[in-house]
Design a protein around this motif. Sequence first.
Motif, PDB file in Angstrom:
ATOM      1  N   ARG A  51      48.380  46.681  36.193  1.00 14.95           N
ATOM      2  CA  ARG A  51      47.242  45.813  35.920  1.00 14.95           C
ATOM      3  C   ARG A  51      47.650  44.808  34.852  1.00 14.95           C
ATOM      4  NH1 ARG A  51      42.849  46.247  38.595  1.00 14.95           N
ATOM      5  NH2 ARG A  51      41.383  46.145  36.901  1.00 14.95           N
ATOM      6  N   GLN A  80      29.895  34.049  35.117  1.00  9.91           N
ATOM      7  CA  GLN A  80      28.708  33.219  35.283  1.00  9.91           C
ATOM      8  C   GLN A  80      27.967  33.030  33.961  1.00  9.91           C
ATOM      9  OE1 GLN A  80      26.523  35.076  38.518  1.00  9.91           O
ATOM     10  NE2 GLN A  80      27.543  33.754  40.026  1.00  9.91           N
ATOM     11  N   SER A 136      40.318  41.693  33.389  1.00 11.66           N
ATOM     12  CA  SER A 136      39.766  40.571  34.128  1.00 11.66           C
ATOM     13  C   SER A 136      38.269  40.496  33.878  1.00 11.66           C
ATOM     14  CB  SER A 136      40.063  40.725  35.621  1.00 11.66           C
ATOM     15  OG  SER A 136      39.466  41.908  36.092  1.00 11.66           O
ATOM     16  N   MET A 137      37.736  39.316  34.103  1.00 14.88           N
ATOM     17  CA  MET A 137      36.332  39.055  33.856  1.00 14.88           C
ATOM     18  C   MET A 137      35.528  39.376  35.123  1.00 14.88           C
ATOM     19  SD  MET A 137      34.836  35.407  32.448  1.00 14.88           S
ATOM     20  CE  MET A 137      36.340  35.044  31.618  1.00 14.88           C
ATOM     21  N   THR A 138      34.390  40.022  34.952  1.00 15.16           N
ATOM     22  CA  THR A 138      33.524  40.264  36.100  1.00 15.16           C
ATOM     23  C   THR A 138      32.826  38.970  36.479  1.00 15.16           C
ATOM     24  OG1 THR A 138      31.561  40.797  34.798  1.00 15.16           O
ATOM     25  CG2 THR A 138      33.072  42.632  35.313  1.00 15.16           C
ATOM     26  N   LEU A 139      32.257  38.939  37.668  1.00 10.83           N
ATOM     27  CA  LEU A 139      31.522  37.757  38.117  1.00 10.83           C
ATOM     28  C   LEU A 139      30.363  37.456  37.176  1.00 10.83           C
ATOM     29  CD1 LEU A 139      30.937  35.522  40.179  1.00 10.83           C
ATOM     30  CD2 LEU A 139      29.592  37.200  41.464  1.00 10.83           C
ATOM     31  N   GLU A 140      29.677  38.494  36.730  1.00 16.07           N
ATOM     32  CA  GLU A 140      28.541  38.306  35.829  1.00 16.07           C
ATOM     33  C   GLU A 140      28.994  37.712  34.499  1.00 16.07           C
ATOM     34  OE1 GLU A 140      29.126  41.255  37.471  1.00 16.07           O
ATOM     35  OE2 GLU A 140      27.563  40.960  38.985  1.00 16.07           O
ATOM     36  N   GLU A 141      30.114  38.193  33.967  1.00 13.70           N
ATOM     37  CA  GLU A 141      30.639  37.648  32.709  1.00 13.70           C
ATOM     38  C   GLU A 141      31.046  36.185  32.891  1.00 13.70           C
ATOM     39  OE1 GLU A 141      32.637  41.643  30.718  1.00 13.70           O
ATOM     40  OE2 GLU A 141      33.765  40.512  32.212  1.00 13.70           O
TER      41      GLU A 141
END
Length: 153
Positions: A26, A38, A31-36
């Motif tokens: 990894r 957005q 990594s950033m989540t979609l929510e983060e």
Amino acid sequence: MKRHITTLLVGLVCLMAAAQQPQGQRPERPSMTLEEFQTKQKEFIAQQAGLTEEESDAFFPLYFELQGKKHEANRSAWKEARRVPPHERTEEECDKMIDALADVKIKCATLEKEYLAKFKKILPAKKLMRVQMAENRFQREILKGIQQGNNKQ
């Protein structure tokens, strides 16, 4: 058109960065989540465009709905394009893929035009222009961050 190209470039850079990672490992930074993503995007654009809280509350659900539709259109087209390995593609298959990818660009532009009418009911043209400029700045910042992260490894 520039926005589509920039969006595709961001996606390609992300894919290239992921491809450079050794199998099974990894990346060092999470990594950033979609929510983060957005949330950061919303904060950046709202601040840069000078949106009020009420404007943000009305604008961003539609904005992210549009982004989701464009993402899904691109994702399904690229999924189909990757169905056949590059070295096994015939000239005819490549021709169909090129046409399909061009159709997706047209679909995304049509969606943008459709949503622009909705956005104009929420924000004045001056603020919409600021939103578009802020969106481009945000994408450049994300690219810079990715490039700087890759240079550190």
